[in-house]
Write an enzyme that holds these catalytic residues in place. Structure first.
Site, PDB file in Angstrom:
ATOM      1  N   CYS A  92      -2.691  80.606   7.907  1.00 37.81           N
ATOM      2  CA  CYS A  92      -2.132  79.272   7.814  1.00 37.81           C
ATOM      3  C   CYS A  92      -3.148  78.258   8.306  1.00 37.81           C
ATOM      4  O   CYS A  92      -3.877  78.511   9.263  1.00 37.81           O
ATOM      5  CB  CYS A  92      -0.866  79.214   8.653  1.00 37.81           C
ATOM      6  SG  CYS A  92      -0.084  77.608   8.696  1.00 37.81           S
ATOM      7  N   HIS A 176      -1.265  64.972  -4.874  1.00 42.42           N
ATOM      8  CA  HIS A 176       0.095  64.887  -5.397  1.00 42.42           C
ATOM      9  C   HIS A 176       0.969  63.911  -4.634  1.00 42.42           C
ATOM     10  O   HIS A 176       2.192  64.014  -4.647  1.00 42.42           O
ATOM     11  CB  HIS A 176       0.736  66.278  -5.422  1.00 42.42           C
ATOM     12  CG  HIS A 176       0.654  67.008  -4.116  1.00 42.42           C
ATOM     13  ND1 HIS A 176      -0.469  67.708  -3.729  1.00 42.42           N
ATOM     14  CD2 HIS A 176       1.550  67.147  -3.115  1.00 42.42           C
ATOM     15  CE1 HIS A 176      -0.265  68.252  -2.542  1.00 42.42           C
ATOM     16  NE2 HIS A 176       0.959  67.920  -2.137  1.00 42.42           N
ATOM     17  N   ASP A 178       1.135  62.976  -1.225  1.00 41.31           N
ATOM     18  CA  ASP A 178       1.522  63.038   0.182  1.00 41.31           C
ATOM     19  C   ASP A 178       0.313  62.944   1.118  1.00 41.31           C
ATOM     20  O   ASP A 178       0.442  63.150   2.323  1.00 41.31           O
ATOM     21  CB  ASP A 178       2.308  64.320   0.484  1.00 41.31           C
ATOM     22  CG  ASP A 178       1.510  65.598   0.245  1.00 41.31           C
ATOM     23  OD1 ASP A 178       0.311  65.498  -0.084  1.00 41.31           O
ATOM     24  OD2 ASP A 178       2.084  66.695   0.391  1.00 41.31           O
ATOM     25  N   GLY A 184      -7.214  73.858  -5.099  1.00 42.02           N
ATOM     26  CA  GLY A 184      -7.476  74.812  -6.158  1.00 42.02           C
ATOM     27  C   GLY A 184      -7.145  76.231  -5.749  1.00 42.02           C
ATOM     28  O   GLY A 184      -6.732  76.512  -4.630  1.00 42.02           O
ATOM     29  N   GLY A 198      10.959  65.439   7.122  1.00 44.41           N
ATOM     30  CA  GLY A 198      11.597  65.599   5.819  1.00 44.41           C
ATOM     31  C   GLY A 198      11.840  67.015   5.366  1.00 44.41           C
ATOM     32  O   GLY A 198      12.726  67.263   4.562  1.00 44.41           O
ATOM     33  N   ASP A 200      10.217  68.919   3.304  1.00 46.07           N
ATOM     34  CA  ASP A 200       9.831  69.282   1.939  1.00 46.07           C
ATOM     35  C   ASP A 200       8.750  70.361   1.937  1.00 46.07           C
ATOM     36  O   ASP A 200       7.947  70.463   2.865  1.00 46.07           O
ATOM     37  CB  ASP A 200       9.321  68.056   1.174  1.00 46.07           C
ATOM     38  CG  ASP A 200      10.414  67.029   0.929  1.00 46.07           C
ATOM     39  OD1 ASP A 200      11.599  67.381   1.116  1.00 46.07           O
ATOM     40  OD2 ASP A 200      10.091  65.883   0.567  1.00 46.07           O
ATOM     41  N   HIS A 202       5.732  72.102  -0.607  1.00 45.91           N
ATOM     42  CA  HIS A 202       4.918  71.972  -1.813  1.00 45.91           C
ATOM     43  C   HIS A 202       4.079  73.231  -2.000  1.00 45.91           C
ATOM     44  O   HIS A 202       3.510  73.743  -1.043  1.00 45.91           O
ATOM     45  CB  HIS A 202       3.992  70.756  -1.718  1.00 45.91           C
ATOM     46  CG  HIS A 202       4.722  69.463  -1.561  1.00 45.91           C
ATOM     47  ND1 HIS A 202       4.119  68.316  -1.074  1.00 45.91           N
ATOM     48  CD2 HIS A 202       6.003  69.135  -1.812  1.00 45.91           C
ATOM     49  CE1 HIS A 202       5.010  67.332  -1.045  1.00 45.91           C
ATOM     50  NE2 HIS A 202       6.155  67.809  -1.483  1.00 45.91           N
ATOM     51  N   GLU A 207      -2.307  78.384  -7.953  1.00 52.01           N
ATOM     52  CA  GLU A 207      -2.316  79.751  -7.423  1.00 52.01           C
ATOM     53  C   GLU A 207      -1.619  80.710  -8.395  1.00 52.01           C
ATOM     54  O   GLU A 207      -0.708  80.315  -9.122  1.00 52.01           O
ATOM     55  CB  GLU A 207      -1.616  79.805  -6.059  1.00 52.01           C
ATOM     56  CG  GLU A 207      -2.243  78.930  -4.994  1.00 52.01           C
ATOM     57  CD  GLU A 207      -3.662  79.347  -4.659  1.00 52.01           C
ATOM     58  OE1 GLU A 207      -4.042  80.482  -4.971  1.00 52.01           O
ATOM     59  OE2 GLU A 207      -4.388  78.521  -4.079  1.00 52.01           O
ATOM     60  N   HIS A 225       8.160  81.857   4.675  1.00 50.91           N
ATOM     61  CA  HIS A 225       7.370  81.320   5.788  1.00 50.91           C
ATOM     62  C   HIS A 225       7.439  79.795   5.807  1.00 50.91           C
ATOM     63  O   HIS A 225       7.676  79.183   6.851  1.00 50.91           O
ATOM     64  CB  HIS A 225       5.918  81.793   5.662  1.00 50.91           C
ATOM     65  CG  HIS A 225       5.030  81.304   6.763  1.00 50.91           C
ATOM     66  ND1 HIS A 225       4.539  82.120   7.756  1.00 50.91           N
ATOM     67  CD2 HIS A 225       4.519  80.067   7.025  1.00 50.91           C
ATOM     68  CE1 HIS A 225       3.781  81.409   8.579  1.00 50.91           C
ATOM     69  NE2 HIS A 225       3.749  80.156   8.142  1.00 50.91           N
ATOM     70  N   GLU A 226       7.235  79.182   4.642  1.00 47.86           N
ATOM     71  CA  GLU A 226       7.259  77.723   4.564  1.00 47.86           C
ATOM     72  C   GLU A 226       8.600  77.146   5.017  1.00 47.86           C
ATOM     73  O   GLU A 226       8.657  76.153   5.734  1.00 47.86           O
ATOM     74  CB  GLU A 226       6.953  77.275   3.141  1.00 47.86           C
ATOM     75  CG  GLU A 226       5.523  77.465   2.719  1.00 47.86           C
ATOM     76  CD  GLU A 226       4.562  76.620   3.530  1.00 47.86           C
ATOM     77  OE1 GLU A 226       4.978  75.581   4.095  1.00 47.86           O
ATOM     78  OE2 GLU A 226       3.393  76.996   3.619  1.00 47.86           O
ATOM     79  N   HIS A 229       9.037  76.714   8.649  1.00 44.00           N
ATOM     80  CA  HIS A 229       8.510  75.445   9.140  1.00 44.00           C
ATOM     81  C   HIS A 229       9.450  74.297   8.795  1.00 44.00           C
ATOM     82  O   HIS A 229       9.663  73.391   9.600  1.00 44.00           O
ATOM     83  CB  HIS A 229       7.138  75.181   8.536  1.00 44.00           C
ATOM     84  CG  HIS A 229       6.074  76.126   9.007  1.00 44.00           C
ATOM     85  ND1 HIS A 229       5.833  76.393  10.331  1.00 44.00           N
ATOM     86  CD2 HIS A 229       5.186  76.876   8.304  1.00 44.00           C
ATOM     87  CE1 HIS A 229       4.827  77.260  10.431  1.00 44.00           C
ATOM     88  NE2 HIS A 229       4.416  77.572   9.220  1.00 44.00           N
ATOM     89  N   HIS A 235       4.245  78.523  14.748  1.00 41.49           N
ATOM     90  CA  HIS A 235       3.734  79.886  14.612  1.00 41.49           C
ATOM     91  C   HIS A 235       4.101  80.761  15.795  1.00 41.49           C
ATOM     92  O   HIS A 235       4.218  80.302  16.928  1.00 41.49           O
ATOM     93  CB  HIS A 235       2.219  79.872  14.451  1.00 41.49           C
ATOM     94  CG  HIS A 235       1.788  79.394  13.114  1.00 41.49           C
ATOM     95  ND1 HIS A 235       0.618  78.722  12.886  1.00 41.49           N
ATOM     96  CD2 HIS A 235       2.397  79.480  11.906  1.00 41.49           C
ATOM     97  CE1 HIS A 235       0.517  78.421  11.600  1.00 41.49           C
ATOM     98  NE2 HIS A 235       1.586  78.864  10.988  1.00 41.49           N
TER      99      HIS A 235
END
Length: 559
Positions: A92, A176, A178, A184, A198, A200, A202, A207, A225-226, A229, A235
Site C-alpha cells: 500500500c 480522474h 481527485d 498506469g 467521503g 469513495d 477508485h 490494471e 482492503h479498500e 479504509h 494498516h
C-alpha cells in the site's frame, strides 16, 4: 511514482497495493541503510533541504525497528536480508505511521484512522465500471467485498443505481478529478478515502482485474482492503490481516483475520441478530401468470457447440452460432445467452475456435482471421497467417495442452503444434496420436484444473496427460455435465408432461451433476465465493433435486 508528497502530507487518501502482474519493486539499495523507504512510508522525517544536518545512527535503527515490528519481522534494528526483501514487496502506498510508532502508545496491533460513519446503514453505487469485466461480475465482487465487513458488524450496505450515496466506486484512468492520478498498469492499483473524507474507492482501470484466478489483480481482495479504509481502518502490523500494508496476492480460501475483526468491531461493534449482508434496491415487480414456467435452454436440446474456452476473468464460456454462454458451477449462468457481437467487439459469428493462454489473453478464430482479447477488451484483429505463422485457416479447435504448455491447432484429422511464434517442424500429424480421441473434434481447451478436454458433438473426453490417453469413464454427455441440462430422456419426459398437462407446468432446474462430481475437478462458480465444501455443494444439489421432484409430483397429483 508511488504517492505524491501532497498525498503523504494529507494522509487522508489510502493508496493500495503496488504491483500486480508487472510489479515495480522499490529499490532499497539506493541508500545502504534503507532511508529512502523509511522516509517514503513515514518512519523517518524528511530532512530540511536547506540544512546539512546528519541523522544519527540510532534514529535510523529505531525507524527500522518500527518497520520490522509492523512487518512481523524479528525486531533487530538492522537492515538484514529479510527486511530488505519485505521492503521490496508490493504494498500500500499510504505511510504506515497512522496509529503506530513512538508517539501512538498503541496497545492493539490493528490501527484505527480516527473517523467512522455515524450510521450503520450505508449506500453505495458503482458509478463507472471496468471495460474488462462484465457489469454483473463487478457488482458481485464489490458486494462480496462489502459483505466481508457486514458479516462481523451491524453495518448494512445497499446498492443503488442512481442518486447520491455514501460510498462511490469507480474504475478510472490516470487523472480522474481527485488530485491523485493513477500511474498506469502495475503500480498503484486503487485508492480510497477515510469516512471523514467521503469513503469513495477508485480502481485503476489500466490494471488487469481478475476474479478467482491467480493471474492478474484480484478485484475482491483489493476491494475488501479498500473498503476497510472506507470504513475507518488504517494498516495493521499483523502480517496475516487483510489490513496489513503488503499485498499477498490471490488467496483461494479467504477469511478475515481476528485482528481485522477486532479493529472493525471496535469502531462499529459486533453484528446484530439481523442477518448481515448486501441489499440491492428491490426491482420493480414483473407480472406473472402465477404458474410455474418450464425453462429448458434451447442449447440443451442440441448441446453441440462451436467452441469452449476460459477467459481472464476466470469464467468458462461456450460459443454456439450467434450466441455465447457463461457457465457457473451448475450450468448456464443467469442472463445468458448473449449475442457474440454485443460483447466481443469486431468478431463475426459463428466462430470456428477459441483459445485461452495462461497470460490472460483469449483468441477467437474465424476463417482466415482471429481477434485477440484481454477479457472483453479487443487488443487487435489480424490474419492467422500474420499472427500464427504456419497455422491453417478455418481451424476447428485450438488449445494449450497441460502436458507441455504448448499450443495446438486441430483441423480435420490433423493437428499442428505451435511454439516460438511458428509451427514446429514435422507437423501436421494425424489425430490418431491422441489415443482415444475421435476424429471430428469441435473444440478443445485446458480447463482451470489443468486437464485437457476434447468435445465431439454431444460428447466430451478428458485426456490423461501422463498416460497420454483418454481417462476411464469417458466420453460423457456435454449437456448433462457442462451445461447443467436435464438428460435427453428427462427432456422428452418433460415434453410429454407438458403436452398432457398444458404448457408451463413446472420449472426445470437442470441436471444435478457436473464435472465437480469427479474427484479433483472443482467445477465451482468463479463469480461467487469459492468457499463451499464438497458436502455443501452435494447438499445444495440434493435440495434442488428434491424440490424439482416434489414440484413434478405435486403437478401430477393435482392434475
Amino acid at each position: 511514482m508511488y504517492c505524491t508528497l501532497e498525498c503523504i502530507a494529507s494522509s487522508f487518501m489510502v493508496l493500495i497495493f503496488l504491483g500486480g502482474s508487472d510489479n515495480v519493486k522499490l529499490d532499497v539499495s539506493t541508500t545502504s541503510d534503507g532511508t529512502n523507504y523509511l522516509i517514503k512510508y513515514g518512519y523517518l522525517v524528511p530532512q530540511d533541504p536547506k540544512t546539512g544536518a546528519l541523522r544519527s545512527e540510532e534514529s535510523v535503527k529505531q525507524a527500522i525497528r518500527e518497520f520490522q515490528q509492523l512487518a512481523g519481522l524479528p525486531v533487530t534494528g538492522d537492515l538484514d536480508p529479510n527486511t530488505k526483501e519485505m521492503m521490496s514487496l508490493p504494498r500500500c502506498g499510504v505511510p504506515d505511521n497512522i496509529g503506530i510508532g513512538r508517539k501512538s502508545k498503541r496497545k492493539k496491533r490493528y490501527a484505527l484512522q480516527g473517523s467512522k460513519w455515524a450510521k450503520t446503514d450505508l449506500t453505495y453505487k458503482i458509478a463507472e465500471f471496468s471495460q474488462d469485466l462484465q457489469k454483473g461480475q463487478t457488482e458481485l465482487e464489490v458486494d462480496r467485498a462489502l459483505k466481508v465487513w457486514s458479516e462481523v458488524t451491524p453495518l448494512r450496505f445497499t446498492r443503488k443505481q442512481i442518486g447520491p450515496v455514501d460510498i462511490e466506486v469507480k474504475f478510472v484512468r490516470r487523472s480522474h478529478g481527485d488530485g491523485n492520478p493513477f500511474d498506469g498498469r502495475g503500480r498503484t492499483l486503487a485508492h480510497a478515502f477515510f469516512p471523514q473524507y467521503g469513503g469513495d474507492a477508485h480502481f485503476d482501470e489500466e490494471e488487469p482485474w481478475t476474479i478467482a484466478v491467480s493471474t492478474g489483480v484480484n478485484l475482491f481482495q483489493v476491494a475488501a482492503h479498500e473498503f476497510g479504509h472506507s470504513l475507518g481502518l488504517a494498516h495493521s502490523d499483523v502480517s496475516t490481516a487483510l489490513m496489513a500494508p503488503f499485498y499477498r496476492g490471490f488467496q483461494r480460501s479467504f477469511t478475515l483475520d481476528a485482528d481485522d475483526v477486532g479493529a472493525i468491531q471496535e469502531l462499529y461493534g459486533p453484528p446484530n441478530n439481523v442477518k448481515p449482508g448486501i441489499r440491492a434496491e428491490p426491482p420493480k415487480p414483473v407480472p406473472t401468470s402465477g404458474d410455474p414456467v418450464i425453462s429448458i435452454p434451447a442449447i440443451c436440446r442440441d448441446p453441440q457447440f462451436d467452441s469452449i474456452t476460459q477467459n481472464a476473468d476466470g469464467f468458462t464460456y461456450v460459443f454456439k452460432g450467434d450466441y455465447y454462454y457463461r457457465l457457473n458451477g451448475y450450468g448456464i449462468d443467469t442472463g445468458f445467452p448473449r449475442r457474440i457481437t454485443m460483447d466481443w467487439r469486431g468478431v463475426e459469428s459463428p466462430i470456428d475456435a477459441a483459445l485461452h493462454w495462461d497470460n490472460g489473453y483469449t483468441f477467437l478464430f474465424k476463417g482466415e482471421n482471429y481477434w485477440k482479447f484481454y477479457n472483453f477488451r479487443l487488443i487487435y484483429a489480424r490474419k492467422i497467417s500474420e499472427g500464427f505463422r504456419g497455422v491453417p485457416n478455418n481451424i476447428e479447435a485450438a488449445f494449450v495442452w497441460g502436458g507441455n504448455g504448448k499450443t495446438y491447432f486441430i483441423k480435420g484429422n490433423e493437428y499442428w503444434r505451435y511454439s516460438d511464434n511458428k509451427v514446429d517442424s514435422r507437423y501436421p500429424k494425424p489425430m490418431s496420436v491422441w489415443r482415444g480421441i475421435p476424429n471430428g473434434i469441435d473444440s478443445a481447451f485446458k480447463w482451470k484444473n489443468g486437464r485437457t478436454y476434447f468435445f465431439n458433438g454431444r460428447q466430451y473426453y478428458r485426456f490423461h496427460d501422463s498416460n497420454f490417453r483418454v481417462d476411464d469413464g469417458y466420453p460423457r454427455d456435454v449437456g448433462n455435465w457442462w451445461l447443467g441440462c436435464p438428460s435427453q430422456s428427462q427432456i422428452e419426459h418433460f415434453d410429454s408432461l407438458e403436452k398432457e398437462h398444458g404448457a408451463g407446468i413446472f420449472a426445470s432446474h437442470g441436471n444435478i451433476q457436473n464435472e465437480d462430481d469427479v474427484a479433483g475437478e472443482q467445477f465451482l462458480s468463479v463469480g461467487a465465493a469459492d468457499t463451499s465444501s464438497a458436502d455443501d455443494i452435494s447438499l445444495q444439489r440434493t435440495i434442488i433435486a428434491r424440490s424439482l421432484l416434489t414440484l413434478v409430483l405435486t403437478v401430477l397429483v393435482n392434475s
